[in-house]
Design a protein around this motif. Structure first.
Motif, mmCIF file in Angstrom:
data_model
loop_
_atom_site.group_PDB
_atom_site.id
_atom_site.type_symbol
_atom_site.label_atom_id
_atom_site.label_comp_id
_atom_site.label_asym_id
_atom_site.label_seq_id
_atom_site.Cartn_x
_atom_site.Cartn_y
_atom_site.Cartn_z
ATOM 1 N N LEU A 397 0.826 -1.196 0.000
ATOM 2 C CA LEU A 397 0.000 0.000 0.000
ATOM 3 C C LEU A 397 0.864 1.251 0.000
ATOM 4 O O LEU A 397 1.976 1.263 0.530
ATOM 5 N N ALA A 398 0.333 2.320 -0.599
ATOM 6 C CA ALA A 398 0.942 3.647 -0.575
ATOM 7 C C ALA A 398 -0.184 4.667 -0.648
ATOM 8 O O ALA A 398 -1.252 4.395 -1.212
ATOM 9 N N SER A 399 0.050 5.850 -0.088
ATOM 10 C CA SER A 399 -1.013 6.850 -0.025
ATOM 11 C C SER A 399 -0.411 8.241 -0.128
ATOM 12 O O SER A 399 0.774 8.453 0.132
ATOM 13 N N ARG A 400 -1.263 9.204 -0.473
ATOM 14 C CA ARG A 400 -0.920 10.609 -0.515
ATOM 15 C C ARG A 400 -2.155 11.411 -0.110
ATOM 16 O O ARG A 400 -3.285 11.013 -0.368
ATOM 17 N N TYR A 401 -1.883 12.558 0.528
ATOM 18 C CA TYR A 401 -2.965 13.502 0.828
ATOM 19 C C TYR A 401 -2.448 14.915 0.611
ATOM 20 O O TYR A 401 -1.374 15.278 1.101
ATOM 21 N N LEU A 402 -3.215 15.719 -0.140
ATOM 22 C CA LEU A 402 -2.863 17.116 -0.398
ATOM 23 C C LEU A 402 -4.078 17.982 -0.087
ATOM 24 O O LEU A 402 -5.170 17.733 -0.605
ATOM 25 N N PRO A 403 -3.928 18.993 0.783
ATOM 26 C CA PRO A 403 -5.050 19.907 1.022
ATOM 27 C C PRO A 403 -5.286 20.785 -0.189
ATOM 28 O O PRO A 403 -4.431 20.923 -1.069
ATOM 29 N N ALA A 404 -6.460 21.396 -0.219
ATOM 30 C CA ALA A 404 -6.804 22.242 -1.365
ATOM 31 C C ALA A 404 -5.899 23.453 -1.450
ATOM 32 O O ALA A 404 -5.495 23.865 -2.527
ATOM 33 N N ALA A 405 -5.526 24.049 -0.302
ATOM 34 C CA ALA A 405 -4.663 25.226 -0.277
ATOM 35 C C ALA A 405 -4.131 25.379 1.127
ATOM 36 O O ALA A 405 -4.621 24.766 2.074
ATOM 37 N N VAL A 410 -7.770 21.962 6.295
ATOM 38 C CA VAL A 410 -8.592 20.829 6.658
ATOM 39 C C VAL A 410 -9.636 20.614 5.581
ATOM 40 O O VAL A 410 -10.067 21.542 4.906
ATOM 41 N N GLY A 411 -10.046 19.382 5.431
ATOM 42 C CA GLY A 411 -11.052 19.047 4.448
ATOM 43 C C GLY A 411 -11.721 17.743 4.811
ATOM 44 O O GLY A 411 -11.467 17.154 5.867
ATOM 45 N N GLY A 412 -12.568 17.277 3.918
ATOM 46 C CA GLY A 412 -13.335 16.083 4.196
ATOM 47 C C GLY A 412 -12.836 14.832 3.504
ATOM 48 O O GLY A 412 -13.502 13.798 3.558
ATOM 49 N N ASP A 413 -11.694 14.884 2.820
ATOM 50 C CA ASP A 413 -11.179 13.702 2.134
ATOM 51 C C ASP A 413 -10.452 12.785 3.121
ATOM 52 O O ASP A 413 -9.727 13.270 3.993
ATOM 53 N N TRP A 414 -10.630 11.493 2.945
ATOM 54 C CA TRP A 414 -9.907 10.540 3.792
ATOM 55 C C TRP A 414 -9.671 9.238 3.039
ATOM 56 O O TRP A 414 -10.302 8.961 2.017
ATOM 57 N N LEU A 588 5.003 5.815 -8.302
ATOM 58 C CA LEU A 588 3.779 5.901 -9.087
ATOM 59 C C LEU A 588 2.837 6.952 -8.508
ATOM 60 O O LEU A 588 2.224 7.729 -9.255
ATOM 61 N N CYS A 589 2.728 7.007 -7.180
ATOM 62 C CA CYS A 589 1.872 8.019 -6.552
ATOM 63 C C CYS A 589 2.391 9.425 -6.845
ATOM 64 O O CYS A 589 1.607 10.337 -7.155
ATOM 65 N N ASP A 590 3.690 9.607 -6.751
ATOM 66 C CA ASP A 590 4.257 10.927 -7.049
ATOM 67 C C ASP A 590 4.033 11.311 -8.504
ATOM 68 O O ASP A 590 3.743 12.473 -8.822
ATOM 69 N N LEU A 607 -5.314 9.911 -2.094
ATOM 70 C CA LEU A 607 -4.901 8.892 -3.058
ATOM 71 C C LEU A 607 -4.460 7.655 -2.304
ATOM 72 O O LEU A 607 -3.669 7.741 -1.356
ATOM 73 N N LEU A 608 -4.971 6.498 -2.698
ATOM 74 C CA LEU A 608 -4.609 5.216 -2.091
ATOM 75 C C LEU A 608 -4.320 4.221 -3.210
ATOM 76 O O LEU A 608 -5.186 3.945 -4.039
#
Length: 745
Positions: A397-405, A410-414, A588-590, A607-608
């Motif tokens: 597994l690999a993951s990424r999280y980027l806020p909108a700005a 904070v945001g609602g993505d998980w 690949l995620c990058d 991203l997961l």
């Protein structure tokens, strides 16, 4: 006689060879460096009509004045000894905030430069003290046309008010602490003072916090008028053969990063730290809140305590100590200094210093509160998302999280990955509407609910159904999309249910990327909608990509165009790395995130990625045992045979003992056949399932007890163990390390 308006609106008449600024000051010819810094042609895109001609006239007049050595005899402000005719500030400080103010728009920089530093030398159009002379209290010659001292005083007061307005605007531009302090320094030096020292409490209090220890002030930043002797080496610093005007380049603005900085150990040898003694002179001045002259009795005792005994102090009213008071308490102090060649501070300058100190302190208060809110938002978002992903058997597994700005942290993505019984793993990606604390809080509740439902081993469609009910209980407008998938590495199958989420993309080992056809479903929170699950093949070596709509949708493209671009990007990446092996998961995620261009970041991105390795059928052994007394003996024989086939006879004693204990406990409560499964991966995993929902609990048996020691043995001999409740019963599992596992891995 021409009358000049005192308000900031509207252009003012320009004398020959001069210019006008934002504040309405008449500007006499100025030195070349000042002309380059403030009015060079092309310095800002928002120049007013005729500004280029006025700037060119300023530059020509300045070069003529520089060549002849004229000094503007009619000025009300004598030029400091040894100082450049251009008032070029250079700033430094021991702490954060040393970076220069290069991020502001050029037109805003030019506008405030006019209002803050206009006409420090040279006669005004009417023959009076020009530019900032009114701020400094210089007398100047009487205005032409018979105007008396009242007109001169009125003009000075107008200049002072315009300066305060421009300075407070510059201070208010800052959004963080360093920008606010920098704005104060740049606004006051050299227009209001020749040097400034800004001290702030360390640490700065937030809200209603009260200091527990002694109050300490730290020198945050210093700024001063640069002597001309320090400017003679700029050409060698910037480049051989370049003069000061050439250093400005085509932009018409000096590169202040090339100037040497001034710090506590430089030309202003002020103390870096100062501990305020209760009842001391400095504490009394700060408690009084009002600025005081350095010549006053209170300041003469307080300044050595603040700056240090070795710091020189100008005589007379050439120093002002201004406390910085926020909403609830004093948070620091600012010291304004003038050289002996410059007019001393007037009584009205104390009002100016009070205004600057008040705006600065309130701005710092807001910056500290903003920083605390940003810290809370970061911590909230961090705790809502998994710290690290698990390492289940048969999948990477690999993951990424980027806020909108940066302003919407904070945001609602998980995303989440939840290990399930039978070496399976649940993959979850969701998106709650909005980018606020409320969205993050709802996301946290839905994520916790999904984890709880996953541990019950409910089918994916049932999980989404319960999430929909939970969202309706949270509120009528709580909407979210979600993708829930369960991967079985033994069966090489994946079951996916969708609730209004963008479809996943599967990258095959040969380089082919396809968008999986998953029933779209309705978003979570709509209510009264059935969710449908689909079961698909998950071949070994394939990569599944789950994502939120922020990756594929923006103002510049619709969601399906973005999905197609994502599919093409995955296929291209796979071809670059070779068709016989999949691309590295982290890389690949990058690479997927690199497809985002300018204007493509309108929403959060989660991203997961899951790489399916699977478990080979030859590494799995499975049996059914009837719930009878002979079941533990049969389980030991089956386990021994499997170990012999795998060449793991070294584990026979431990495995047989633990299998016997766990199967015996299952047979005692089961009514249906008991399942026994062995998995050989990087560890040896044993799973025993029965139809009883009661989970076993480890307890300490007494000396007289005949039972109660089975789980104690499992806990001591196994590498890990656990029990999971299923919809049809439970599974008890344990793991044993393989012999020589370190060398084999």
């Amino acid at each position: 006689m021409t009358e000049y308006p005192t308000s900031q609106e509207g252009p003012q008449p320009v004398a020959s060879g001069g210019g006008t600024d934002e504040a309405g000051h008449g500007k006499a010819p100025i030195a070349a460096t000042e002309a380059v810094r403030t009015h060079a042609p092309g310095a800002g895109p928002a120049a007013e009509p005729g500004a280029a001609a006025a700037a060119a006239s300023d530059v020509r007049a300045a070069r003529s004045a520089a060549g002849s050595g004229a000094a503007g005899s009619g000025s009300g402000l004598p030029r400091p000894r040894g100082a450049a005719s251009a008032e070029v500030p250079a700033a430094a400080g021991p702490g954060p905030g040393h970076d220069h103010d290069n991020a502001r728009p050029r037109e805003a920089e030019d506008a405030d430069a006019d209002a803050l530093g206009a006409g420090a030398a040279g006669p005004s159009p009417e023959g009076g003290g020009g530019g900032t002379a009114g701020l400094h209290g210089a007398g100047g010659s009487a205005p032409a046309g018979g105007a008396g001292p009242d007109a001169t005083a009125a003009r000075r007061e107008g200049d002072r008010l315009r300066f305060v307005g421009a300075a407070t605007r510059r201070i208010a531009r800052g959004i963080d602490l360093d920008e606010i302090v920098l704005g104060l320094c740049r606004a006051t030096v050299p227009t209001f003072s020749d040097a400034i020292l800004v001290y702030l409490r360390d640490p700065l209090p937030v809200g209603d916090e009260r200091p527990l220890g002694p109050v300490v002030l730290r020198l945050r930043r210093t700024d001063r008028l640069r002597p001309i002797d320090d400017l003679t080496d700029i050409s060698s610093t910037i480049g051989a053969g370049m003069d000061l005007a050439g250093a400005a380049g085509a932009t018409g603005e000096l590169d202040f990063s090339q100037l040497p900085l001034v710090g506590p150990q430089g030309d202003l040898p002020a103390a870096e730290l100062c501990e305020i003694r209760p009842g001391g002179a400095l504490a009394e001045v700060l408690r009084g809140v009002r600025p005081v002259f350095g010549s006053s009795a209170a300041a003469r005792a307080a300044l050595p305590e603040l700056l240090g005994l070795d710091h020189p102090l100008p005589r007379g009213n050439r120093a002002v100590l201004a406390p910085l008071r926020g909403r609830r308490r004093v948070i620091g102090a600012a010291v304004f200094l003038r050289s002996p060649e410059r007019p001393a501070f007037e009584q009205n300058d104390l009002l100016v210093a009070a205004q600057l100190a008040t705006h600065t302190a309130l701005g710092i208060d807001k910056a500290v509160l903003y920083g605390r809110e940003a810290y809370i938002a970061d911590e909230l978002q961090r705790t809502m998302l998994p710290d690290s992903l698990p390492q289940p058997t048969g999948v990477r597994l690999a993951s990424r999280y980027l806020p909108a700005a940066e302003t919407a942290r904070v945001g609602g993505d998980w995303y989440d990955a939840i290990p399930l019984p039978g070496s399976r793993v649940a993959l979850v990606v969701g998106d709650v509407m909005g980018h606020s604390m409320t969205s993050a809080a709802i996301m946290g509740q839905l994520r916790t609910t999904a984890q709880t439902l996953a541990q019950l081993d409910l089918p994916p469609a049932e999980v989404l159904h319960h999430l929909d009910e939970q969202a309706q209980r949270l509120g009528t407008d709580r909407m979210a999309t979600c993708m829930y998938a369960v991967y079985d590495p033994v069966a090489h199958r994946i079951t996916i249910a969708n609730a209004g989420h963008p479809p996943p993309v599967l990258l095959h080992l040969g380089g082919r990327a396809e968008v999986l056809r998953v029933p779209p479903g309705a978003p979570i929170g709509v209510g009264g909608v059935d969710f449908e699950a689909v079961e698909l093949d998950a071949p070994a070596g394939a990569t599944l990509l789950l994502y939120t709509d922020g990756l594929v949708e923006s103002r510049l493209r619709d969601v399906w165009t973005g999905i197609e671009q994502l599919r093409e990007r995955l296929a291209t990446t796979a071809q670059l790395t070779g068709l016989d092996h999949p691309p590295p998961l982290e890389a690949l995620c990058d690479d997927v995130l690199d497809m985002l261009g300018p204007g493509d970041r309108d929403d959060d991105i989660a991203l997961l990625a899951a790489r399916f390795d699977g478990i080979a059928p030859s590494d799995v052994a499975y049996w059914f045992l009837d719930p009878e007394e002979t079941a533990p003996g049969r389980a030991r024989r089956f386990a021994r045979r499997a170990l012999t086939r795998w060449g793991l006879e070294e584990l026979s004693d431990s495995l047989e003992l633990l299998v016997s204990e766990v199967v015996t406990n299952a047979v005692r409560y089961a009514e249906r056949p008991v399942t026994l499964r062995l998995l050989r991966t990087d560890v040896l995993r044993c799973e025993v399932g029965d139809d009883s929902p009661q989970l076993p609990r480890q307890r300490r048996a007494r000396d007289t007890d005949e039972g109660g020691r089975g789980l104690f043995l499992v806990n001591r001999l196994a590498r890990r163990w656990g029990a999971t409740r299923l919809s049809s019963g439970k599974v008890v599992w344990f793991e044993l390390p393989l012999p020589g596992a370190g060398e084999r891995r």
